[in-house]
Design a protein around this motif. Structure first.
Motif, short mmCIF file in Angstrom:
data_model
loop_
_atom_site.label_atom_id
_atom_site.label_comp_id
_atom_site.label_asym_id
_atom_site.label_seq_id
_atom_site.Cartn_x
_atom_site.Cartn_y
_atom_site.Cartn_z
N ALA A 48 0.82 -1.21 0.00
CA ALA A 48 0.00 0.00 0.00
C ALA A 48 0.85 1.26 0.00
O ALA A 48 0.48 2.25 -0.63
N SER A 49 2.00 1.25 0.67
CA SER A 49 2.82 2.47 0.74
C SER A 49 3.40 2.82 -0.63
O SER A 49 3.36 3.97 -1.06
N VAL A 50 3.93 1.83 -1.35
CA VAL A 50 4.47 2.09 -2.69
C VAL A 50 3.34 2.44 -3.65
O VAL A 50 3.45 3.38 -4.43
N ALA A 51 2.24 1.70 -3.60
CA ALA A 51 1.10 2.00 -4.47
C ALA A 51 0.61 3.42 -4.23
O ALA A 51 0.33 4.16 -5.17
N GLY A 52 0.52 3.81 -2.97
CA GLY A 52 0.08 5.17 -2.64
C GLY A 52 1.02 6.23 -3.17
O GLY A 52 0.57 7.25 -3.71
N GLU A 53 2.32 6.01 -3.05
CA GLU A 53 3.30 6.97 -3.59
C GLU A 53 3.15 7.10 -5.10
O GLU A 53 3.20 8.20 -5.65
N LEU A 54 2.98 5.97 -5.79
CA LEU A 54 2.83 6.01 -7.25
C LEU A 54 1.56 6.75 -7.66
O LEU A 54 1.59 7.57 -8.57
N VAL A 55 0.46 6.47 -6.97
CA VAL A 55 -0.81 7.13 -7.31
C VAL A 55 -0.71 8.62 -7.02
O VAL A 55 -1.11 9.45 -7.84
N GLU A 56 -0.18 8.98 -5.86
CA GLU A 56 -0.02 10.40 -5.54
C GLU A 56 0.96 11.07 -6.49
O GLU A 56 0.88 12.27 -6.72
N ALA A 82 -6.38 -1.79 2.47
CA ALA A 82 -5.29 -0.82 2.48
C ALA A 82 -4.76 -0.57 1.06
O ALA A 82 -4.54 0.58 0.67
N VAL A 83 -4.57 -1.62 0.29
CA VAL A 83 -4.09 -1.46 -1.08
C VAL A 83 -5.14 -0.78 -1.92
O VAL A 83 -4.85 0.12 -2.72
N PHE A 84 -6.40 -1.16 -1.77
CA PHE A 84 -7.48 -0.53 -2.52
C PHE A 84 -7.52 0.97 -2.24
O PHE A 84 -7.58 1.78 -3.16
N ARG A 85 -7.47 1.37 -0.96
CA ARG A 85 -7.48 2.80 -0.62
C ARG A 85 -6.28 3.52 -1.21
O ARG A 85 -6.39 4.64 -1.69
N ALA A 86 -5.11 2.87 -1.18
CA ALA A 86 -3.90 3.49 -1.73
C ALA A 86 -4.04 3.72 -3.23
O ALA A 86 -3.68 4.77 -3.75
N VAL A 87 -4.57 2.73 -3.93
CA VAL A 87 -4.71 2.84 -5.39
C VAL A 87 -5.84 3.80 -5.75
O VAL A 87 -5.76 4.51 -6.74
N LEU A 88 -6.86 3.86 -4.93
CA LEU A 88 -7.95 4.80 -5.17
C LEU A 88 -7.43 6.23 -5.07
O LEU A 88 -7.84 7.11 -5.82
N GLY A 89 -6.51 6.48 -4.15
CA GLY A 89 -5.92 7.80 -4.00
C GLY A 89 -6.67 8.67 -3.02
O GLY A 89 -7.77 8.33 -2.57
N ARG A 90 -6.07 9.80 -2.68
CA ARG A 90 -6.67 10.72 -1.71
C ARG A 90 -7.89 11.41 -2.26
O ARG A 90 -8.80 11.75 -1.54
#
Length: 125
Positions: A48-56, A82-90
């Motif tokens: 989730a942390s890497v996915a979130g960084e990429l999406v952001e 957690a991964v779904f929320r990260a990929v969905l983005g803020r």
């Protein structure tokens, strides 16, 4: 950091190491060695942390991959919130984000309704 090191940091789960290249203009949608966007291995690794960084950093969650899915659908399928929320983005787009209802053949989990558009039961709650 070059492209190979950037991809290696993504595959290695090093969210801190990918932040600076993304801020410097690295392509968050670049393809890895397998031809898939680099967001796909982060999702597959439940990172989730890497996915979130990429999406952001600008990765396109709705980009179609060769099997007809998207990285967003790939994040929903295994069931990791957690991964779904990260990929969905803020800022997932609110009412503008389409609902995910149908799944391409081969995906096992039941479809989820993503986003609460106007008139939906989720939007009225």
């Amino acid at each position: 950091m070059g492209d190979a090191e950037f991809v290696a940091a993504i595959r290695g789960g090093d969210a801190e190491a990918i932040r600076a290249p993304l801020e410097a203009g690295a392509d968050p949608d670049m393809a890895g060695e397998d031809g898939l966007p680099v967001l796909c291995p982060a999702v597959a690794a439940y990172d989730a942390s890497v996915a979130g960084e990429l999406v952001e950093g600008g990765a396109d969650q709705d980009r179609r991959v060769p099997d007809g899915t998207t990285t967003l659908l790939r994040a929903v399928d295994p069931g990791s919130p957690a991964v779904f929320r990260a990929v969905l983005g803020r800022e997932p787009g609110g009412a503008a984000r389409p609902r995910v209802r149908a799944r391409p053949p081969g995906l096992r989990a039941p479809a989820l309704e993503v986003g609460a558009g106007e008139g939906s039961a989720a939007a009225e709650q």
